[in-house]
Design a protein around this motif. Structure first.
Motif, PDB file in Angstrom:
ATOM      1  N   GLU A 138       0.859  -1.192   0.000  1.00  0.00           N
ATOM      2  CA  GLU A 138       0.000   0.000   0.000  1.00  0.00           C
ATOM      3  C   GLU A 138       0.888   1.232   0.000  1.00  0.00           C
ATOM      4  O   GLU A 138       1.682   1.430   0.918  1.00  0.00           O
ATOM      5  N   VAL A 170      -7.013  -4.733   9.339  1.00  0.00           N
ATOM      6  CA  VAL A 170      -7.220  -5.422   8.057  1.00  0.00           C
ATOM      7  C   VAL A 170      -5.870  -5.821   7.468  1.00  0.00           C
ATOM      8  O   VAL A 170      -5.693  -6.934   6.964  1.00  0.00           O
ATOM      9  N   TRP A 171      -4.911  -4.897   7.520  1.00  0.00           N
ATOM     10  CA  TRP A 171      -3.577  -5.173   6.980  1.00  0.00           C
ATOM     11  C   TRP A 171      -2.918  -6.326   7.736  1.00  0.00           C
ATOM     12  O   TRP A 171      -2.326  -7.225   7.136  1.00  0.00           O
ATOM     13  N   THR A 178      -2.546   5.692   0.792  1.00  0.00           N
ATOM     14  CA  THR A 178      -3.572   4.683   0.517  1.00  0.00           C
ATOM     15  C   THR A 178      -3.334   3.504   1.441  1.00  0.00           C
ATOM     16  O   THR A 178      -2.672   2.542   1.080  1.00  0.00           O
ATOM     17  N   HIS A 179      -3.846   3.624   2.643  1.00  0.00           N
ATOM     18  CA  HIS A 179      -3.658   2.570   3.637  1.00  0.00           C
ATOM     19  C   HIS A 179      -5.009   2.057   4.097  1.00  0.00           C
ATOM     20  O   HIS A 179      -5.944   2.829   4.303  1.00  0.00           O
ATOM     21  N   SER A 180      -5.081   0.746   4.263  1.00  0.00           N
ATOM     22  CA  SER A 180      -6.279   0.155   4.843  1.00  0.00           C
ATOM     23  C   SER A 180      -6.195   0.288   6.361  1.00  0.00           C
ATOM     24  O   SER A 180      -5.183   0.731   6.905  1.00  0.00           O
TER      25      SER A 180
END
Length: 128
Positions: A30, A40-41, A34-36
């Protein structure tokens, strides 16, 4: 290699499968901005590694021994043909080609060399 000599830690001592290095970081990334969500990661990382390892282990459990047996047979066939067919054929060719080489040398020395010598003597008489 006997089982006592089998290295269970370094299973690719000749590095023949280095191109198969595939870690989570090699597949997913990512970029900045733009990071989740962090959980989740982390879960994606855990799932990727878990399923990759589990699927590989199940595949090797179900197929690994049969495939290894087949490759063992293939390399046994290769060894058999090289030992009992190819190497003797090459030896026979070496022997026969050696005889043909002598025959060819005799023909050149008897038939062609005198003609070349005569032509050489003719041209030797020309001076500048």
């Amino acid at each position: 290699m006997a089982a006592a000599e089998l290295d269970l830690v370094n299973r690719d001592p000749n590095s023949i499968n280095d191109h198969l290095q595939c870690k989570f970081e090699d597949v997913f990334a990512e970029p900045d901005g733009t990071h989740s969500i962090d959980c989740v990661w982390k879960l994606a990382y855990t799932c990727f590694n878990c399923w990759k390892g589990l699927c590989y282990r199940i595949s090797t459990l179900l197929c690994g021994m049969c495939i290894a047996a087949e490759w063992g047979c293939e390399f046994a066939y290769i060894s058999f043909f090289h030992i009992w067919f190819f190497t003797p054929c090459f030896k026979m060719l070496d022997i026969n080609c050696g005889a043909l080489k002598r025959l060819y040398g005799q023909c050149v020395n008897c038939c062609i060399e005198p003609c070349c010598m005569a032509c050489g003597l003719v041209f030797h008489q020309f001076k500048k």
